[in-house]
Write an enzyme that holds these catalytic residues in place. Structure first.
Site, PDB file in Angstrom:
ATOM      1  CB  SER A   1      -1.121  21.358  40.887  1.00 16.51           C
ATOM      2  OG  SER A   1      -1.917  20.253  41.275  1.00 16.51           O
ATOM      3  CB  THR A   2       3.373  18.559  41.349  1.00 18.79           C
ATOM      4  OG1 THR A   2       3.036  19.173  42.606  1.00 18.79           O
ATOM      5  CG2 THR A   2       4.342  19.465  40.615  1.00 18.79           C
TER       6      THR A   2
END
Length: 206
Positions: free
Chosen positions: A10-11
């Site tokens: 994920s970011t």
């Protein structure tokens, strides 16, 4: 047999390549030849991911798409998950998930046994994809609830909305000089919104 590694974080995670060594070891143990590594930091809720799309464009029928876990491949909505599965099937790829043993049977053709395991694997993939999506939805719900609680907390200021000291000083002076002036009038003179005037008033009373 050729394999393409897909790695996603994920970011908020630091490195999409975190699981690379483990997948390389898995591939070596299964006698797979890694011919492509695709890593990206992007939300699993997005279907259109650059590296995933590049993998699907580059891979050939009969090759393996290897992932660490289902949630690394998908936190997609049901409709998007069905779209991704259809794209993988259309390319003739074998989806192997390292932490889902039933998919390991897809590495080799096992006749009727392999067909049965493929059916079971597909059912488990759908179940785990649904769980990954629900987990993501629950996480978003918790975040939104936390933000809502902060908004109702006295004195909370949203990020990026720190008070403008000069403007607050101007509003304060106007309120002191004209105690009966309406908030709307003060806001016009100060060049701000009525909500800001109300916050200054609350701050004065505190």
């Amino acid at each position: 047999m050729n394999a393409h590694l897909y790695l996603r974080a994920s970011t908020k995670d630091q490195d999409a390549n975190r699981a690379k060594a483990a997948l390389e070891a898995f591939a070596a143990d299964k006698g797979l030849s890694i011919i492509g590594v695709y890593a990206e930091n992007i939300s699993g809720t997005k279907l259109n991911r650059p590296e995933l799309m590049r993998l699907l464009n580059s891979a050939s029928a009969g090759e393996i798409l290897l992932c660490e876990s289902v949630d690394r491949l998908s936190r997609l909505s049901q409709a998007d998950w069905e779209t991704l599965k259809a794209a993988i099937k259309a390319k003739g790829l074998r989806l192997v998930i390292a932490d889902l043993p039933t998919t390991h049977m897809l590495i080799d053709d096992k006749g009727i046994t392999g067909q049965i395991m493929e059916v079971i694997s597909n059912m488990l993939l759908d179940l785990m994809a649904t769980m990954a999506r629900l987990d993501q939805e629950k996480r978003v719900e918790r975040i939104n609830q936390g933000l809502a609680n902060k908004r109702t907390a006295e004195g909370w200021t949203p990020p990026g909305k720190a008070k403008n000291a000069a403007k607050w000083d101007k509003i304060t002076k106007l309120l002191i000089a004209h105690p009966t002036m309406s908030a709307d009038h003060v806001a016009k003179l100060a060049g701000c919104g009525v909500a800001t005037v109300s916050r200054v008033k609350r701050d004065q009373k505190a």
